[in-house]
Motif scaffolding. Structure first.
Motif, PDB file in Angstrom:
ATOM      1  N   ASN A  16      -8.044 -38.387 -15.785  1.00  0.00           N
ATOM      2  CA  ASN A  16      -7.180 -38.117 -16.932  1.00  0.00           C
ATOM      3  C   ASN A  16      -6.301 -39.366 -17.074  1.00  0.00           C
ATOM      4  O   ASN A  16      -5.097 -39.332 -16.870  1.00  0.00           O
ATOM      5  N   TYR A  17      -6.943 -40.485 -17.393  1.00  0.00           N
ATOM      6  CA  TYR A  17      -6.332 -41.811 -17.383  1.00  0.00           C
ATOM      7  C   TYR A  17      -5.023 -41.877 -18.172  1.00  0.00           C
ATOM      8  O   TYR A  17      -4.063 -42.508 -17.740  1.00  0.00           O
ATOM      9  N   TYR A  18      -4.975 -41.225 -19.330  1.00  0.00           N
ATOM     10  CA  TYR A  18      -3.782 -41.273 -20.173  1.00  0.00           C
ATOM     11  C   TYR A  18      -2.747 -40.217 -19.796  1.00  0.00           C
ATOM     12  O   TYR A  18      -1.721 -40.092 -20.456  1.00  0.00           O
ATOM     13  N   ASN A  19      -3.024 -39.456 -18.745  1.00  0.00           N
ATOM     14  CA  ASN A  19      -2.110 -38.413 -18.273  1.00  0.00           C
ATOM     15  C   ASN A  19      -1.744 -37.415 -19.371  1.00  0.00           C
ATOM     16  O   ASN A  19      -0.584 -37.104 -19.592  1.00  0.00           O
ATOM     17  N   HIS A  20      -2.784 -36.905 -20.041  1.00  0.00           N
ATOM     18  CA  HIS A  20      -2.549 -35.874 -21.054  1.00  0.00           C
ATOM     19  C   HIS A  20      -1.876 -34.671 -20.410  1.00  0.00           C
ATOM     20  O   HIS A  20      -2.232 -34.285 -19.292  1.00  0.00           O
ATOM     21  N   PRO A  21      -0.950 -34.059 -21.132  1.00  0.00           N
ATOM     22  CA  PRO A  21      -0.324 -32.846 -20.599  1.00  0.00           C
ATOM     23  C   PRO A  21      -1.321 -31.690 -20.575  1.00  0.00           C
ATOM     24  O   PRO A  21      -2.325 -31.709 -21.294  1.00  0.00           O
ATOM     25  N   ASP A  22      -1.046 -30.692 -19.755  1.00  0.00           N
ATOM     26  CA  ASP A  22      -1.870 -29.484 -19.744  1.00  0.00           C
ATOM     27  C   ASP A  22      -1.863 -28.868 -21.140  1.00  0.00           C
ATOM     28  O   ASP A  22      -0.833 -28.862 -21.831  1.00  0.00           O
ATOM     29  N   LYS A  48      -8.583 -26.567 -21.231  1.00  0.00           N
ATOM     30  CA  LYS A  48      -7.527 -26.011 -20.385  1.00  0.00           C
ATOM     31  C   LYS A  48      -7.773 -26.336 -18.910  1.00  0.00           C
ATOM     32  O   LYS A  48      -6.849 -26.318 -18.116  1.00  0.00           O
ATOM     33  N   VAL A  49      -8.993 -26.669 -18.562  1.00  0.00           N
ATOM     34  CA  VAL A  49      -9.293 -27.136 -17.203  1.00  0.00           C
ATOM     35  C   VAL A  49      -8.718 -28.533 -17.032  1.00  0.00           C
ATOM     36  O   VAL A  49      -8.026 -28.830 -16.054  1.00  0.00           O
ATOM     37  N   GLN A  50      -9.005 -29.419 -17.989  1.00  0.00           N
ATOM     38  CA  GLN A  50      -8.395 -30.755 -18.055  1.00  0.00           C
ATOM     39  C   GLN A  50      -8.365 -31.118 -19.529  1.00  0.00           C
ATOM     40  O   GLN A  50      -9.379 -31.043 -20.212  1.00  0.00           O
ATOM     41  N   ASN A  51      -7.228 -31.517 -20.018  1.00  0.00           N
ATOM     42  CA  ASN A  51      -7.030 -31.766 -21.440  1.00  0.00           C
ATOM     43  C   ASN A  51      -7.537 -33.150 -21.836  1.00  0.00           C
ATOM     44  O   ASN A  51      -6.782 -34.039 -22.201  1.00  0.00           O
ATOM     45  N   LEU A  78     -14.213 -37.273 -23.165  1.00  0.00           N
ATOM     46  CA  LEU A  78     -14.090 -36.167 -24.110  1.00  0.00           C
ATOM     47  C   LEU A  78     -12.631 -36.121 -24.517  1.00  0.00           C
ATOM     48  O   LEU A  78     -11.743 -36.077 -23.654  1.00  0.00           O
ATOM     49  N   PHE A  79     -12.383 -36.176 -25.823  1.00  0.00           N
ATOM     50  CA  PHE A  79     -11.012 -36.204 -26.314  1.00  0.00           C
ATOM     51  C   PHE A  79     -10.303 -34.884 -26.029  1.00  0.00           C
ATOM     52  O   PHE A  79     -10.919 -33.820 -26.053  1.00  0.00           O
ATOM     53  N   GLY A  80      -9.014 -34.966 -25.793  1.00  0.00           N
ATOM     54  CA  GLY A  80      -8.182 -33.796 -25.596  1.00  0.00           C
ATOM     55  C   GLY A  80      -7.353 -33.515 -26.836  1.00  0.00           C
ATOM     56  O   GLY A  80      -7.593 -34.078 -27.910  1.00  0.00           O
ATOM     57  N   ILE A  81      -6.368 -32.655 -26.678  1.00  0.00           N
ATOM     58  CA  ILE A  81      -5.448 -32.310 -27.766  1.00  0.00           C
ATOM     59  C   ILE A  81      -4.048 -32.698 -27.309  1.00  0.00           C
ATOM     60  O   ILE A  81      -3.507 -32.107 -26.366  1.00  0.00           O
ATOM     61  N   VAL A  82      -3.494 -33.703 -27.960  1.00  0.00           N
ATOM     62  CA  VAL A  82      -2.143 -34.163 -27.635  1.00  0.00           C
ATOM     63  C   VAL A  82      -1.326 -34.072 -28.907  1.00  0.00           C
ATOM     64  O   VAL A  82      -1.580 -34.804 -29.869  1.00  0.00           O
ATOM     65  N   THR A  83      -0.366 -33.169 -28.933  1.00  0.00           N
ATOM     66  CA  THR A  83       0.405 -32.917 -30.150  1.00  0.00           C
ATOM     67  C   THR A  83       1.674 -33.756 -30.246  1.00  0.00           C
ATOM     68  O   THR A  83       2.226 -33.896 -31.330  1.00  0.00           O
ATOM     69  N   LYS A  85       3.603 -36.729 -30.983  1.00  0.00           N
ATOM     70  CA  LYS A  85       3.279 -37.915 -31.783  1.00  0.00           C
ATOM     71  C   LYS A  85       3.568 -39.223 -31.058  1.00  0.00           C
ATOM     72  O   LYS A  85       2.886 -40.216 -31.277  1.00  0.00           O
ATOM     73  N   SER A  86       4.563 -39.265 -30.190  1.00  0.00           N
ATOM     74  CA  SER A  86       4.934 -40.511 -29.513  1.00  0.00           C
ATOM     75  C   SER A  86       4.046 -40.808 -28.297  1.00  0.00           C
ATOM     76  O   SER A  86       4.114 -41.888 -27.738  1.00  0.00           O
ATOM     77  N   PHE A  87       3.197 -39.850 -27.912  1.00  0.00           N
ATOM     78  CA  PHE A  87       2.321 -40.012 -26.755  1.00  0.00           C
ATOM     79  C   PHE A  87       1.174 -40.944 -27.120  1.00  0.00           C
ATOM     80  O   PHE A  87       0.448 -40.714 -28.084  1.00  0.00           O
ATOM     81  N   LYS A  88       0.982 -42.004 -26.380  1.00  0.00           N
ATOM     82  CA  LYS A  88      -0.065 -42.993 -26.655  1.00  0.00           C
ATOM     83  C   LYS A  88      -1.331 -42.672 -25.866  1.00  0.00           C
ATOM     84  O   LYS A  88      -1.310 -42.644 -24.645  1.00  0.00           O
ATOM     85  N   THR A  89      -2.419 -42.425 -26.595  1.00  0.00           N
ATOM     86  CA  THR A  89      -3.711 -42.139 -25.988  1.00  0.00           C
ATOM     87  C   THR A  89      -4.822 -42.505 -26.959  1.00  0.00           C
ATOM     88  O   THR A  89      -4.645 -42.407 -28.168  1.00  0.00           O
ATOM     89  N   ALA A  90      -5.928 -42.925 -26.439  1.00  0.00           N
ATOM     90  CA  ALA A  90      -7.110 -43.205 -27.262  1.00  0.00           C
ATOM     91  C   ALA A  90      -8.073 -42.024 -27.254  1.00  0.00           C
ATOM     92  O   ALA A  90      -9.158 -42.125 -27.812  1.00  0.00           O
ATOM     93  N   GLN A  91      -7.685 -40.909 -26.637  1.00  0.00           N
ATOM     94  CA  GLN A  91      -8.581 -39.762 -26.473  1.00  0.00           C
ATOM     95  C   GLN A  91      -7.944 -38.483 -27.020  1.00  0.00           C
ATOM     96  O   GLN A  91      -7.689 -37.543 -26.300  1.00  0.00           O
TER      97      GLN A  91
END
Length: 133
Positions: A16-22, A48-51, A78-83, A85-91
């Motif tokens: 989870n390289y970008y450290n997406h939140p749960d 929900k297993v890994q975002n 596999l892209f996750g769901i990051v709501t 807006k200031s969170f930087k991720t390419a996924q």
């Protein structure tokens, strides 16, 4: 996380390289509202297993030759769901609207993986139940 989820994570997910939140139900609701569609429950359960993040390295089968290979494209992420807006991720599947315009893609798709030259998407062009393209 129960042991079944842990096994799924170990078999499929890598970093989870970008450290997406749960992933939370609130995040799913926000994403569905922004995308204007209902996401498949199986995808939600999986995220929900890994975002989102990198996978152990798989391939998605294709019926035609691609620029990548004779019969597949890589499923290395596999892209996750990051709501947030200031969170930087390419996924993030919430980049779908932007990437659709940027790459001239058909509407009514949700990007799950890809790099611009190819995409794996949930395709909603034929209705509320998507196919995977």
């Amino acid at each position: 996380m129960n042991s079944k989820d842990g096994n799924r994570k170990n078999e499929f997910w890598d970093s989870n390289y970008y450290n997406h939140p749960d992933l939370t139900d609130e995040m799913v609701e926000m994403a569905e509202k922004e995308l204007g569609l209902k996401l498949p429950s199986l995808l939600i359960e999986f995220l929900k297993v890994q975002n989102g993040g990198y996978t152990k390295g798989f391939a998605y089968p294709m019926k035609q030759r691609t620029t990548w290979a004779e019969d597949h494209v890589p499923l290395s992420e596999l892209f996750g769901i990051v709501t947030e807006k200031s969170f930087k991720t390419a996924q993030n599947i919430l980049a779908t609207h932007y990437m659709t315009k940027e790459w001239g893609l058909p509407e009514k798709q949700v990007l799950l993986a890809g790099d611009g030259h190819w995409w794996i998407t949930l395709d909603y062009r034929k209705g509320n139940i998507p196919s995977v393209r």
